[in-house]
Enzyme design. Structure first.
Site, PDB file in Angstrom:
ATOM      1  N   MET A  87       3.459   6.998  -2.042  1.00 11.02           N
ATOM      2  CA  MET A  87       4.811   7.265  -2.522  1.00 11.02           C
ATOM      3  C   MET A  87       4.804   7.656  -4.005  1.00 11.02           C
ATOM      4  O   MET A  87       5.592   8.499  -4.434  1.00 11.02           O
ATOM      5  CB  MET A  87       5.659   6.027  -2.293  1.00 11.02           C
ATOM      6  CG  MET A  87       7.112   6.310  -2.109  1.00 11.02           C
ATOM      7  SD  MET A  87       7.516   7.084  -0.541  1.00 11.02           S
ATOM      8  CE  MET A  87       7.878   5.669   0.486  1.00 11.02           C
ATOM      9  N   PHE A 124       0.818  -1.218   0.000  1.00 13.14           N
ATOM     10  CA  PHE A 124       0.000   0.000   0.000  1.00 13.14           C
ATOM     11  C   PHE A 124       0.850   1.265   0.000  1.00 13.14           C
ATOM     12  O   PHE A 124       0.349   2.345  -0.307  1.00 13.14           O
ATOM     13  CB  PHE A 124      -0.954   0.001   1.197  1.00 13.14           C
ATOM     14  CG  PHE A 124      -0.402   0.631   2.441  1.00 13.14           C
ATOM     15  CD1 PHE A 124       0.447  -0.060   3.280  1.00 13.14           C
ATOM     16  CD2 PHE A 124      -0.713   1.946   2.756  1.00 13.14           C
ATOM     17  CE1 PHE A 124       0.976   0.531   4.418  1.00 13.14           C
ATOM     18  CE2 PHE A 124      -0.194   2.552   3.895  1.00 13.14           C
ATOM     19  CZ  PHE A 124       0.660   1.839   4.724  1.00 13.14           C
ATOM     20  N   LYS A 125       2.128   1.157   0.350  1.00 14.42           N
ATOM     21  CA  LYS A 125       2.960   2.362   0.390  1.00 14.42           C
ATOM     22  C   LYS A 125       3.059   3.045  -0.968  1.00 14.42           C
ATOM     23  O   LYS A 125       3.288   4.245  -1.042  1.00 14.42           O
ATOM     24  CB  LYS A 125       4.328   2.043   0.974  1.00 14.42           C
ATOM     25  CG  LYS A 125       4.205   1.713   2.453  1.00 14.42           C
ATOM     26  CD  LYS A 125       5.526   1.521   3.142  1.00 14.42           C
ATOM     27  CE  LYS A 125       5.326   1.336   4.635  1.00 14.42           C
ATOM     28  NZ  LYS A 125       4.659   0.048   4.977  1.00 14.42           N
ATOM     29  N   ASP A 126       2.837   2.286  -2.044  1.00 13.06           N
ATOM     30  CA  ASP A 126       2.812   2.899  -3.379  1.00 13.06           C
ATOM     31  C   ASP A 126       1.729   3.974  -3.495  1.00 13.06           C
ATOM     32  O   ASP A 126       1.884   4.924  -4.258  1.00 13.06           O
ATOM     33  CB  ASP A 126       2.511   1.845  -4.452  1.00 13.06           C
ATOM     34  CG  ASP A 126       3.668   0.864  -4.647  1.00 13.06           C
ATOM     35  OD1 ASP A 126       4.835   1.262  -4.479  1.00 13.06           O
ATOM     36  OD2 ASP A 126       3.372  -0.304  -4.983  1.00 13.06           O
TER      37      ASP A 126
END
Ligand SMILES: *Cc1c(COP(=O)(O)O)cnc(C)c1O
Length: 469
Positions: free
Chosen positions: A117, A112-114
Protein backbone atom coordinates in the site's frame (compact mmCIF):
# COMPACT_ATOMS: atom_id res chain seq x y z
CA UNK A 1 4.40 -5.60 -20.88
CA UNK A 2 0.67 -5.91 -21.53
CA UNK A 3 -2.06 -7.11 -19.18
CA UNK A 4 -5.01 -9.37 -19.93
CA UNK A 5 -8.15 -10.43 -18.08
CA UNK A 6 -8.50 -13.87 -16.50
CA UNK A 7 -11.91 -14.15 -18.20
CA UNK A 8 -10.67 -13.96 -21.76
CA UNK A 9 -11.58 -10.38 -22.75
CA UNK A 10 -9.62 -9.53 -25.96
CA UNK A 11 -8.35 -6.10 -24.76
CA UNK A 12 -4.76 -5.70 -23.65
CA UNK A 13 -3.75 -2.85 -21.34
CA UNK A 14 -0.64 -1.22 -19.98
CA UNK A 15 0.33 -0.96 -16.33
CA UNK A 16 -0.76 2.62 -15.68
CA UNK A 17 -4.15 1.93 -17.29
CA UNK A 18 -4.92 -0.90 -14.88
CA UNK A 19 -3.30 0.87 -11.91
CA UNK A 20 -6.38 2.97 -11.15
CA UNK A 21 -8.94 0.34 -12.24
CA UNK A 22 -10.50 -2.49 -10.29
CA UNK A 23 -11.80 -5.49 -12.17
CA UNK A 24 -11.41 -5.93 -15.93
CA UNK A 25 -14.52 -5.04 -17.98
CA UNK A 26 -15.59 -8.71 -18.13
CA UNK A 27 -15.35 -9.09 -14.34
CA UNK A 28 -11.97 -10.85 -14.51
CA UNK A 29 -8.70 -9.92 -12.79
CA UNK A 30 -5.69 -8.51 -14.60
CA UNK A 31 -2.52 -10.53 -15.08
CA UNK A 32 0.56 -9.94 -17.21
CA UNK A 33 0.52 -11.69 -20.61
CA UNK A 34 3.56 -13.67 -19.48
CA UNK A 35 5.81 -13.88 -16.42
CA UNK A 36 9.28 -12.44 -17.06
CA UNK A 37 11.94 -15.11 -16.47
CA UNK A 38 14.79 -14.51 -14.07
CA UNK A 39 17.90 -16.62 -14.73
CA UNK A 40 20.70 -17.59 -12.37
CA UNK A 41 22.97 -14.76 -13.51
CA UNK A 42 20.26 -12.20 -12.77
CA UNK A 43 19.53 -13.75 -9.38
CA UNK A 44 23.26 -13.48 -8.68
CA UNK A 45 23.24 -9.78 -9.48
CA UNK A 46 20.13 -9.11 -7.43
CA UNK A 47 21.37 -10.93 -4.32
CA UNK A 48 23.33 -7.97 -2.99
CA UNK A 49 20.92 -5.15 -3.87
CA UNK A 50 19.16 -2.98 -1.32
CA UNK A 51 15.43 -3.65 -0.94
CA UNK A 52 14.51 -0.52 -2.90
CA UNK A 53 16.87 -1.36 -5.77
CA UNK A 54 15.62 -4.96 -5.84
CA UNK A 55 12.07 -3.60 -5.96
CA UNK A 56 13.06 -1.41 -8.87
CA UNK A 57 14.55 -4.33 -10.81
CA UNK A 58 11.45 -6.50 -10.33
CA UNK A 59 8.88 -3.77 -10.90
CA UNK A 60 10.59 -2.53 -14.04
CA UNK A 61 9.96 -5.95 -15.62
CA UNK A 62 6.24 -5.29 -15.23
CA UNK A 63 6.01 -1.50 -15.61
CA UNK A 64 7.20 -0.01 -18.89
CA UNK A 65 5.05 3.10 -18.99
CA UNK A 66 6.77 5.01 -16.19
CA UNK A 67 10.24 6.38 -17.09
CA UNK A 68 13.03 4.42 -15.36
CA UNK A 69 14.30 7.40 -13.38
CA UNK A 70 10.82 8.18 -12.05
CA UNK A 71 10.13 4.57 -11.08
CA UNK A 72 13.44 4.31 -9.26
CA UNK A 73 12.70 7.53 -7.37
CA UNK A 74 9.24 6.23 -6.40
CA UNK A 75 10.56 2.96 -4.93
CA UNK A 76 13.45 4.68 -3.16
CA UNK A 77 11.00 7.11 -1.58
CA UNK A 78 8.77 4.18 -0.52
CA UNK A 79 11.10 1.58 0.97
CA UNK A 80 13.12 3.49 3.55
CA UNK A 81 14.50 2.55 6.95
CA UNK A 82 12.50 5.44 8.43
CA UNK A 83 9.18 3.98 7.27
CA UNK A 84 9.91 0.26 7.72
CA UNK A 85 12.18 0.35 10.76
CA UNK A 86 15.25 -1.53 9.49
CA UNK A 87 17.79 -1.31 6.69
CA UNK A 88 16.74 -4.76 5.44
CA UNK A 89 13.07 -3.62 5.35
CA UNK A 90 11.97 -7.29 5.73
CA UNK A 91 14.56 -8.93 8.06
CA UNK A 92 14.46 -12.66 8.84
CA UNK A 93 14.11 -13.76 12.47
CA UNK A 94 15.31 -17.33 13.18
CA UNK A 95 13.25 -19.75 15.30
CA UNK A 96 14.10 -23.47 15.48
CA UNK A 97 16.70 -24.72 12.95
CA UNK A 98 15.25 -24.58 9.44
CA UNK A 99 12.38 -22.25 10.34
CA UNK A 100 12.34 -18.46 10.44
CA UNK A 101 9.96 -15.54 10.27
CA UNK A 102 10.17 -12.84 7.60
CA UNK A 103 9.13 -9.56 9.23
CA UNK A 104 6.69 -7.83 6.90
CA UNK A 105 4.94 -5.86 9.63
CA UNK A 106 7.19 -3.02 10.63
CA UNK A 107 5.55 -0.42 8.41
CA UNK A 108 3.29 2.41 9.62
CA UNK A 109 0.28 0.21 10.52
CA UNK A 110 2.16 -2.88 11.71
CA UNK A 111 0.67 -5.27 9.14
CA UNK A 112 2.08 -6.60 5.87
CA UNK A 113 -0.43 -4.62 3.79
CA UNK A 114 1.85 -1.60 4.22
CA UNK A 115 4.44 -3.33 2.00
CA UNK A 116 2.25 -2.84 -1.07
CA UNK A 117 0.00 0.00 0.00
CA UNK A 118 2.87 2.41 0.69
CA UNK A 119 4.03 1.96 -2.90
CA UNK A 120 0.47 2.27 -4.19
CA UNK A 121 0.12 5.66 -2.50
CA UNK A 122 3.19 6.96 -4.30
CA UNK A 123 2.15 5.40 -7.63
CA UNK A 124 -1.35 6.92 -7.38
CA UNK A 125 -0.01 10.38 -6.59
CA UNK A 126 2.42 10.13 -9.50
CA UNK A 127 -0.07 8.91 -12.09
CA UNK A 128 -2.90 11.22 -11.03
CA UNK A 129 -0.49 14.16 -11.18
CA UNK A 130 0.63 13.13 -14.66
CA UNK A 131 -2.98 12.99 -15.84
CA UNK A 132 -4.16 16.05 -13.92
CA UNK A 133 -6.90 13.93 -12.34
CA UNK A 134 -8.24 13.29 -8.87
CA UNK A 135 -9.48 10.11 -7.20
CA UNK A 136 -11.77 9.53 -4.23
CA UNK A 137 -11.08 6.18 -2.64
CA UNK A 138 -14.10 4.63 -0.97
CA UNK A 139 -13.55 1.55 1.14
CA UNK A 140 -14.91 -0.63 3.90
CA UNK A 141 -12.66 -2.00 6.60
CA UNK A 142 -12.77 -3.96 9.79
CA UNK A 143 -9.11 -3.19 10.44
CA UNK A 144 -5.90 -3.78 8.50
CA UNK A 145 -6.81 -2.76 4.96
CA UNK A 146 -8.40 0.54 5.87
CA UNK A 147 -5.60 1.70 8.10
CA UNK A 148 -2.92 0.65 5.59
CA UNK A 149 -4.78 2.59 2.88
CA UNK A 150 -5.10 5.70 5.03
CA UNK A 151 -1.44 5.71 6.05
CA UNK A 152 -0.46 5.22 2.40
CA UNK A 153 -2.68 8.00 1.05
CA UNK A 154 -2.39 10.60 3.83
CA UNK A 155 -1.23 13.93 2.48
CA UNK A 156 -1.04 12.63 -1.11
CA UNK A 157 -2.02 15.13 -3.79
CA UNK A 158 -5.06 14.29 -5.89
CA UNK A 159 -6.33 11.56 -3.55
CA UNK A 160 -9.01 11.56 -0.87
CA UNK A 161 -9.95 8.55 1.25
CA UNK A 162 -13.44 7.85 2.58
CA UNK A 163 -13.11 4.79 4.80
CA UNK A 164 -16.18 3.22 6.35
CA UNK A 165 -15.85 0.96 9.39
CA UNK A 166 -18.40 -0.57 11.78
CA UNK A 167 -18.94 1.91 14.63
CA UNK A 168 -17.43 0.70 17.90
CA UNK A 169 -16.42 -2.71 16.55
CA UNK A 170 -12.72 -2.33 15.82
CA UNK A 171 -10.16 -2.85 18.58
CA UNK A 172 -9.28 0.34 20.50
CA UNK A 173 -5.77 0.21 19.02
CA UNK A 174 -7.05 -0.06 15.46
CA UNK A 175 -9.56 2.74 16.01
CA UNK A 176 -6.84 4.92 17.46
CA UNK A 177 -4.53 4.17 14.53
CA UNK A 178 -7.10 5.32 11.98
CA UNK A 179 -9.02 8.02 13.81
CA UNK A 180 -5.95 9.87 15.08
CA UNK A 181 -4.95 10.83 11.53
CA UNK A 182 -5.49 14.57 11.14
CA UNK A 183 -4.78 14.83 7.41
CA UNK A 184 -7.40 16.83 5.51
CA UNK A 185 -7.65 14.20 2.73
CA UNK A 186 -8.51 11.32 5.09
CA UNK A 187 -12.14 10.83 6.16
CA UNK A 188 -13.14 8.18 8.69
CA UNK A 189 -16.81 7.24 8.55
CA UNK A 190 -17.98 5.11 11.48
CA UNK A 191 -21.15 3.41 10.30
CA UNK A 192 -23.85 2.42 12.78
CA UNK A 193 -23.90 -1.23 11.76
CA UNK A 194 -21.64 -4.22 11.13
CA UNK A 195 -18.88 -4.72 8.55
CA UNK A 196 -21.36 -6.12 6.00
CA UNK A 197 -23.34 -2.87 6.18
CA UNK A 198 -20.16 -0.98 5.30
CA UNK A 199 -19.52 -3.27 2.35
CA UNK A 200 -23.12 -2.88 1.19
CA UNK A 201 -22.75 0.90 1.26
CA UNK A 202 -19.57 0.73 -0.84
CA UNK A 203 -21.37 -1.52 -3.34
CA UNK A 204 -24.44 0.72 -3.46
CA UNK A 205 -22.34 3.83 -4.09
CA UNK A 206 -20.25 2.06 -6.76
CA UNK A 207 -23.40 0.82 -8.50
CA UNK A 208 -24.64 4.40 -8.83
CA UNK A 209 -22.69 4.90 -12.04
CA UNK A 210 -23.50 8.60 -12.38
CA UNK A 211 -22.31 9.34 -8.88
CA UNK A 212 -19.25 7.14 -9.34
CA UNK A 213 -18.21 8.98 -12.51
CA UNK A 214 -19.07 12.43 -11.23
CA UNK A 215 -17.08 12.01 -8.02
CA UNK A 216 -14.36 9.78 -9.51
CA UNK A 217 -14.83 6.99 -6.98
CA UNK A 218 -12.14 4.32 -6.89
CA UNK A 219 -10.90 1.55 -4.58
CA UNK A 220 -7.66 0.05 -3.31
CA UNK A 221 -8.81 -3.51 -2.78
CA UNK A 222 -6.58 -6.52 -2.81
CA UNK A 223 -7.29 -7.48 -6.43
CA UNK A 224 -5.27 -4.46 -7.62
CA UNK A 225 -2.33 -5.83 -9.65
CA UNK A 226 0.03 -3.09 -8.44
CA UNK A 227 -0.44 -4.30 -4.87
CA UNK A 228 0.24 -7.87 -5.89
CA UNK A 229 3.40 -7.12 -7.85
CA UNK A 230 4.79 -5.02 -4.99
CA UNK A 231 4.46 -8.11 -2.80
CA UNK A 232 6.53 -10.23 -5.19
CA UNK A 233 9.62 -8.30 -4.06
CA UNK A 234 9.69 -9.62 -0.50
CA UNK A 235 9.70 -13.24 -1.70
CA UNK A 236 12.97 -12.50 -3.50
CA UNK A 237 14.30 -10.54 -0.52
CA UNK A 238 13.40 -13.42 1.83
CA UNK A 239 15.06 -15.94 -0.47
CA UNK A 240 18.31 -13.97 -0.65
CA UNK A 241 18.49 -13.60 3.12
CA UNK A 242 17.65 -17.25 3.75
CA UNK A 243 20.17 -18.79 1.35
CA UNK A 244 23.86 -18.43 0.43
CA UNK A 245 23.67 -19.46 -3.21
CA UNK A 246 21.10 -19.71 -5.97
CA UNK A 247 21.32 -23.53 -6.00
CA UNK A 248 19.34 -23.60 -2.78
CA UNK A 249 15.59 -23.75 -2.50
CA UNK A 250 13.33 -22.38 0.24
CA UNK A 251 9.65 -22.78 1.11
CA UNK A 252 7.28 -20.04 2.23
CA UNK A 253 4.32 -20.38 4.59
CA UNK A 254 1.68 -17.69 4.16
CA UNK A 255 -1.23 -16.80 6.50
CA UNK A 256 -3.94 -16.48 3.86
CA UNK A 257 -7.35 -14.91 3.40
CA UNK A 258 -7.99 -13.36 0.01
CA UNK A 259 -5.02 -15.19 -1.56
CA UNK A 260 -3.27 -11.90 -2.42
CA UNK A 261 -0.10 -12.52 -0.44
CA UNK A 262 0.50 -16.12 -1.52
CA UNK A 263 -0.48 -15.28 -5.11
CA UNK A 264 2.54 -12.97 -5.15
CA UNK A 265 4.61 -15.99 -4.08
CA UNK A 266 3.17 -17.92 -7.00
CA UNK A 267 4.22 -15.12 -9.36
CA UNK A 268 7.75 -15.14 -7.87
CA UNK A 269 7.93 -18.91 -8.39
CA UNK A 270 6.67 -18.57 -11.98
CA UNK A 271 9.46 -16.05 -12.61
CA UNK A 272 11.99 -18.69 -11.63
CA UNK A 273 12.66 -18.00 -7.94
CA UNK A 274 13.72 -21.39 -6.48
CA UNK A 275 10.72 -21.96 -4.22
CA UNK A 276 10.03 -25.56 -3.15
CA UNK A 277 6.64 -25.20 -1.47
CA UNK A 278 4.11 -22.42 -1.10
CA UNK A 279 2.24 -23.34 2.05
CA UNK A 280 -1.22 -21.80 2.31
CA UNK A 281 -2.29 -21.47 5.95
CA UNK A 282 -5.91 -20.71 6.80
CA UNK A 283 -7.81 -20.32 10.05
CA UNK A 284 -11.22 -21.90 10.66
CA UNK A 285 -12.37 -20.17 7.45
CA UNK A 286 -10.73 -22.86 5.38
CA UNK A 287 -12.02 -22.33 1.82
CA UNK A 288 -8.47 -22.42 0.49
CA UNK A 289 -7.25 -25.38 2.53
CA UNK A 290 -10.28 -27.32 1.33
CA UNK A 291 -9.42 -26.53 -2.29
CA UNK A 292 -5.79 -27.59 -2.05
CA UNK A 293 -6.77 -30.80 -0.25
CA UNK A 294 -9.76 -31.81 -2.39
CA UNK A 295 -9.91 -29.68 -5.53
CA UNK A 296 -13.34 -28.37 -4.52
CA UNK A 297 -13.63 -24.59 -4.27
CA UNK A 298 -16.73 -23.90 -2.19
CA UNK A 299 -17.47 -20.32 -1.19
CA UNK A 300 -19.11 -19.85 2.19
CA UNK A 301 -22.27 -18.00 3.07
CA UNK A 302 -22.38 -15.37 5.81
CA UNK A 303 -23.59 -17.95 8.33
CA UNK A 304 -20.63 -20.26 7.60
CA UNK A 305 -18.06 -17.49 7.86
CA UNK A 306 -16.64 -17.43 11.36
CA UNK A 307 -15.37 -14.49 13.39
CA UNK A 308 -12.00 -15.70 14.63
CA UNK A 309 -9.03 -14.39 16.58
CA UNK A 310 -7.14 -13.99 13.27
CA UNK A 311 -9.80 -11.67 11.80
CA UNK A 312 -7.89 -10.51 8.73
CA UNK A 313 -8.20 -14.07 7.41
CA UNK A 314 -11.96 -14.33 7.99
CA UNK A 315 -13.11 -14.60 4.40
CA UNK A 316 -16.00 -16.36 2.68
CA UNK A 317 -14.34 -16.39 -0.75
CA UNK A 318 -10.76 -15.64 -1.78
CA UNK A 319 -10.90 -12.72 -4.19
CA UNK A 320 -7.45 -13.24 -5.74
CA UNK A 321 -7.82 -16.99 -6.18
CA UNK A 322 -9.09 -16.60 -9.76
CA UNK A 323 -5.60 -15.53 -10.80
CA UNK A 324 -4.10 -18.84 -9.75
CA UNK A 325 -6.96 -20.83 -11.28
CA UNK A 326 -6.25 -19.07 -14.59
CA UNK A 327 -2.66 -20.36 -14.55
CA UNK A 328 -3.74 -23.77 -13.24
CA UNK A 329 -6.12 -24.15 -16.21
CA UNK A 330 -3.30 -23.18 -18.61
CA UNK A 331 -4.76 -19.70 -19.05
CA UNK A 332 -8.04 -20.86 -20.55
CA UNK A 333 -10.02 -17.61 -20.05
CA UNK A 334 -13.29 -19.06 -21.34
CA UNK A 335 -13.15 -21.87 -18.80
CA UNK A 336 -12.29 -19.46 -15.95
CA UNK A 337 -15.20 -17.25 -16.95
CA UNK A 338 -17.53 -20.22 -16.93
CA UNK A 339 -16.33 -21.42 -13.51
CA UNK A 340 -16.42 -18.05 -11.75
CA UNK A 341 -19.38 -16.35 -13.36
CA UNK A 342 -21.70 -19.31 -14.03
CA UNK A 343 -20.82 -22.41 -12.06
CA UNK A 344 -20.07 -20.54 -8.81
CA UNK A 345 -23.18 -18.38 -9.20
CA UNK A 346 -25.37 -21.43 -9.82
CA UNK A 347 -23.90 -23.95 -7.37
CA UNK A 348 -21.70 -21.97 -4.98
CA UNK A 349 -18.79 -24.27 -5.80
CA UNK A 350 -16.76 -25.92 -8.53
CA UNK A 351 -14.72 -29.08 -8.58
CA UNK A 352 -11.22 -29.32 -10.05
CA UNK A 353 -10.08 -32.48 -8.30
CA UNK A 354 -7.63 -33.44 -11.02
CA UNK A 355 -6.14 -29.94 -11.10
CA UNK A 356 -5.58 -29.98 -7.32
CA UNK A 357 -2.84 -32.57 -7.87
CA UNK A 358 -1.30 -30.31 -10.49
CA UNK A 359 -1.46 -27.39 -8.03
CA UNK A 360 0.63 -29.47 -5.67
CA UNK A 361 3.04 -31.19 -8.04
CA UNK A 362 3.66 -28.52 -10.66
CA UNK A 363 2.97 -25.32 -8.74
CA UNK A 364 4.32 -26.37 -5.33
CA UNK A 365 1.22 -25.63 -3.27
CA UNK A 366 0.53 -27.24 0.09
CA UNK A 367 -1.98 -26.20 2.74
CA UNK A 368 -3.31 -26.61 6.24
CA UNK A 369 -5.62 -24.98 8.76
CA UNK A 370 -5.25 -23.69 12.28
CA UNK A 371 -7.82 -23.07 15.02
CA UNK A 372 -8.08 -20.71 17.98
CA UNK A 373 -6.60 -23.40 20.26
CA UNK A 374 -3.71 -23.88 17.79
CA UNK A 375 -3.06 -20.13 17.78
CA UNK A 376 -2.90 -19.98 21.57
CA UNK A 377 -0.57 -23.00 21.71
CA UNK A 378 1.70 -21.65 18.96
CA UNK A 379 1.93 -18.15 20.47
CA UNK A 380 2.75 -19.66 23.88
CA UNK A 381 5.28 -22.17 22.55
CA UNK A 382 7.07 -19.57 20.41
CA UNK A 383 7.27 -17.18 23.35
CA UNK A 384 8.53 -19.84 25.78
CA UNK A 385 11.12 -21.41 23.48
CA UNK A 386 12.44 -18.38 21.62
CA UNK A 387 11.28 -15.29 23.53
CA UNK A 388 9.58 -14.16 20.31
CA UNK A 389 6.05 -12.82 20.51
CA UNK A 390 3.98 -13.42 17.39
CA UNK A 391 0.52 -12.28 16.38
CA UNK A 392 -2.46 -14.55 15.75
CA UNK A 393 -2.18 -14.58 11.93
CA UNK A 394 1.51 -15.37 12.00
CA UNK A 395 0.68 -18.13 14.50
CA UNK A 396 -1.65 -19.72 11.94
CA UNK A 397 1.19 -19.59 9.41
CA UNK A 398 3.77 -21.06 11.79
CA UNK A 399 1.50 -23.89 12.94
CA UNK A 400 0.86 -25.04 9.37
CA UNK A 401 4.49 -24.40 8.32
CA UNK A 402 5.74 -26.86 10.92
CA UNK A 403 3.57 -29.59 9.37
CA UNK A 404 5.18 -29.01 5.97
CA UNK A 405 8.90 -28.65 6.74
CA UNK A 406 11.20 -30.76 4.54
CA UNK A 407 14.77 -31.62 5.58
CA UNK A 408 17.39 -29.31 4.08
CA UNK A 409 14.89 -26.73 2.83
CA UNK A 410 14.51 -23.57 4.94
CA UNK A 411 10.91 -22.67 5.74
CA UNK A 412 10.21 -18.94 5.78
CA UNK A 413 7.00 -17.98 7.57
CA UNK A 414 5.63 -14.59 6.57
CA UNK A 415 4.92 -12.47 9.64
CA UNK A 416 1.82 -10.56 8.58
CA UNK A 417 1.11 -8.42 11.67
CA UNK A 418 2.58 -7.50 15.04
CA UNK A 419 0.99 -8.82 18.27
CA UNK A 420 0.08 -5.34 19.56
CA UNK A 421 -2.79 -5.26 17.05
CA UNK A 422 -4.44 -8.31 18.62
CA UNK A 423 -3.67 -7.78 22.28
CA UNK A 424 -6.66 -9.64 23.75
CA UNK A 425 -5.58 -13.00 22.30
CA UNK A 426 -1.99 -12.44 23.40
CA UNK A 427 -3.21 -11.92 26.96
CA UNK A 428 -5.26 -15.09 26.66
CA UNK A 429 -2.23 -17.05 25.46
CA UNK A 430 0.51 -15.59 27.64
CA UNK A 431 -1.21 -13.96 30.60
CA UNK A 432 0.48 -10.69 29.69
CA UNK A 433 0.01 -8.01 27.07
CA UNK A 434 2.16 -7.51 23.98
CA UNK A 435 5.04 -5.10 23.65
CA UNK A 436 4.08 -1.80 22.08
CA UNK A 437 6.50 -0.07 19.68
CA UNK A 438 7.50 3.30 21.17
CA UNK A 439 5.92 5.33 18.41
CA UNK A 440 2.48 4.00 19.36
CA UNK A 441 2.70 4.96 23.05
CA UNK A 442 -0.57 6.55 24.14
CA UNK A 443 -2.21 6.76 20.71
CA UNK A 444 -5.58 5.89 22.27
CA UNK A 445 -5.51 9.32 23.97
CA UNK A 446 -4.92 11.37 20.81
CA UNK A 447 -7.76 13.50 19.41
CA UNK A 448 -9.97 11.52 17.03
CA UNK A 449 -11.19 12.60 13.61
CA UNK A 450 -14.24 10.53 12.72
CA UNK A 451 -17.84 11.10 11.64
CA UNK A 452 -20.56 8.71 12.79
CA UNK A 453 -23.22 8.04 10.15
CA UNK A 454 -26.23 5.72 9.97
CA UNK A 455 -25.97 2.65 7.68
CA UNK A 456 -27.40 4.58 4.75
CA UNK A 457 -25.68 4.90 1.37
CA UNK A 458 -27.44 8.21 0.61
CA UNK A 459 -25.93 9.87 3.66
CA UNK A 460 -22.48 8.56 2.74
CA UNK A 461 -22.92 9.99 -0.77
CA UNK A 462 -23.91 13.36 0.71
CA UNK A 463 -20.83 13.30 2.91
CA UNK A 464 -18.56 12.56 -0.07
CA UNK A 465 -20.20 15.27 -2.19
CA UNK A 466 -19.81 17.81 0.60
CA UNK A 467 -16.10 17.01 1.02
CA UNK A 468 -15.08 16.99 -2.64
CA UNK A 469 -15.05 20.71 -3.21
C1 LIG B 1 -4.75 -9.24 4.95
C2 LIG B 1 -4.07 -10.08 5.96
C3 LIG B 1 -3.86 -11.47 5.76
C4 LIG B 1 -4.38 -12.20 4.55
O1 LIG B 1 -3.71 -11.85 3.36
P1 LIG B 1 -4.35 -12.19 1.93
O2 LIG B 1 -3.51 -11.48 0.96
O3 LIG B 1 -5.77 -11.66 1.98
O4 LIG B 1 -4.33 -13.67 1.77
C5 LIG B 1 -3.16 -12.17 6.72
N1 LIG B 1 -2.73 -11.57 7.85
C6 LIG B 1 -2.93 -10.26 8.09
C7 LIG B 1 -2.44 -9.68 9.35
C8 LIG B 1 -3.59 -9.46 7.16
O5 LIG B 1 -3.79 -8.15 7.41
Amino acid sequence: MLYLSTRGHPDRKRFCEILLEGLAPDGGLYLPERYPQVDAATLGKWRTLSYADLAYEILSLYIDDIPAGDLRALVRKTYTEEVFGTKEIVPLKPLEPGVCLEALSNGPTLAFKDMAMQLLGNLFEYELGRRGEELNILGATSGDTGSAAEYAMRGKKGVRVFMTSPHGRMSPFQQAQMFSLQDANIHNLAIEGVFDDCQDIVKAVSNDHDFKRRYRIGTVNSINWARLVAQVVYYFAGYFQGTRSNDERVSFAVPSGNFGNVCAGHVARMMGLPIAKLVVATNENDVLDEFFRTGVYRVRGARDTYETSSPSMDISKASNFERFVFDLLERDGARVRYLFSEELAAKGQFDLSHAALVARDRYGFASGRSTHADRLATIRDTWQRFGTMIDTHTADGLKVAREQVQPGIPMIVLETALPIKFAATIVEALGRGPERPARFAGIEDLPKRVTVLPADAEQVKQFIAAHCA
